[in-house]
Scaffold this active site. Sequence first.
Site, PDB file in Angstrom:
ATOM      1  N   TYR A 126      -2.440  -3.429 -11.237  1.00  0.00           N
ATOM      2  CA  TYR A 126      -2.504  -4.798 -10.709  1.00  0.00           C
ATOM      3  C   TYR A 126      -1.632  -5.719 -11.561  1.00  0.00           C
ATOM      4  CZ  TYR A 126      -6.572  -3.215  -8.025  1.00  0.00           C
ATOM      5  OH  TYR A 126      -7.410  -2.547  -7.158  1.00  0.00           O
ATOM      6  N   ASN A 149      -4.860  -7.216   2.576  1.00  0.00           N
ATOM      7  CA  ASN A 149      -3.732  -6.518   3.198  1.00  0.00           C
ATOM      8  C   ASN A 149      -4.078  -6.133   4.638  1.00  0.00           C
ATOM      9  OD1 ASN A 149      -1.634  -4.812   3.908  1.00  0.00           O
ATOM     10  ND2 ASN A 149      -2.025  -3.317   2.297  1.00  0.00           N
ATOM     11  N   CYS A 157      -1.673  -0.188  -0.355  1.00  0.00           N
ATOM     12  CA  CYS A 157      -2.501  -0.803  -1.390  1.00  0.00           C
ATOM     13  C   CYS A 157      -3.378   0.224  -2.107  1.00  0.00           C
ATOM     14  CB  CYS A 157      -3.321  -1.956  -0.828  1.00  0.00           C
ATOM     15  SG  CYS A 157      -4.325  -1.545   0.593  1.00  0.00           S
ATOM     16  N   HIS A 158      -3.517   1.431  -1.554  1.00  0.00           N
ATOM     17  CA  HIS A 158      -4.262   2.479  -2.255  1.00  0.00           C
ATOM     18  C   HIS A 158      -3.527   2.923  -3.519  1.00  0.00           C
ATOM     19  CE1 HIS A 158      -1.522   4.654   0.471  1.00  0.00           C
ATOM     20  NE2 HIS A 158      -1.526   5.618  -0.441  1.00  0.00           N
ATOM     21  N   GLU A 184      -1.179  12.441  -1.787  1.00  0.00           N
ATOM     22  CA  GLU A 184       0.157  12.113  -2.297  1.00  0.00           C
ATOM     23  C   GLU A 184       0.477  12.836  -3.614  1.00  0.00           C
ATOM     24  OE1 GLU A 184       0.953   7.924  -2.388  1.00  0.00           O
ATOM     25  OE2 GLU A 184       0.389   7.667  -0.279  1.00  0.00           O
TER      26      GLU A 184
END
Length: 192
Positions: A126, A149, A157-158, A184
């Site tokens: 952040y 979002n 945003c993850h 991912e």
Amino acid sequence: MTDSQRPLPGDPTAWAWAAVDTPVCSIGMAATPTGLLNVVFHTGGERTAEQARARLTRQLGAAPADGPAAPCHDLLTEATAQVQAYFAGRLRTFSLPLDWSLTTGFNRRVQRELLEHVPYGTVVAYQDLANLVGEPGAARAVGVAMGANPLPLVVPCHRVVESGGGLGGFGPGLEVKRKLLALEGFLPEPLF
């Protein structure tokens, strides 16, 4: 009139809705002629597809057009295909036009910075995202921007985590965030 009450530019009835099942949960998507407008994770509880669609109907002032002749149908078909390819491990970057009209100001700046500079398989803190937008004292405001979002998954945003290594928050829940980061390759797959 608040941002959440303002009508879309142009024809406010020109939007459509679709849902796609994924290995994590069902995802609802709304699109306008400009682009993908909203992505909603349906993880149970009160956030059902019907409630998300009803909220967006109130916000935009009109119900979505339905069926293959609806405006934006082709865009939603492509968005569905890209979401499915993402979950199958065949897509790392979404290439969809986006309608940014549900976000403004600082939130939009942060979300665009995230989209442009935090690729698949990586994370950003952040605080680091606040620094990227030139607001070094705004780490908490970045968290608020992530929570607001309108395009999660596509605007990833993850991928935003705490500086100390914690996952931070995620509207659809931390279990969904863990699964996306594991998909991912950033986190190991859960053992159970």
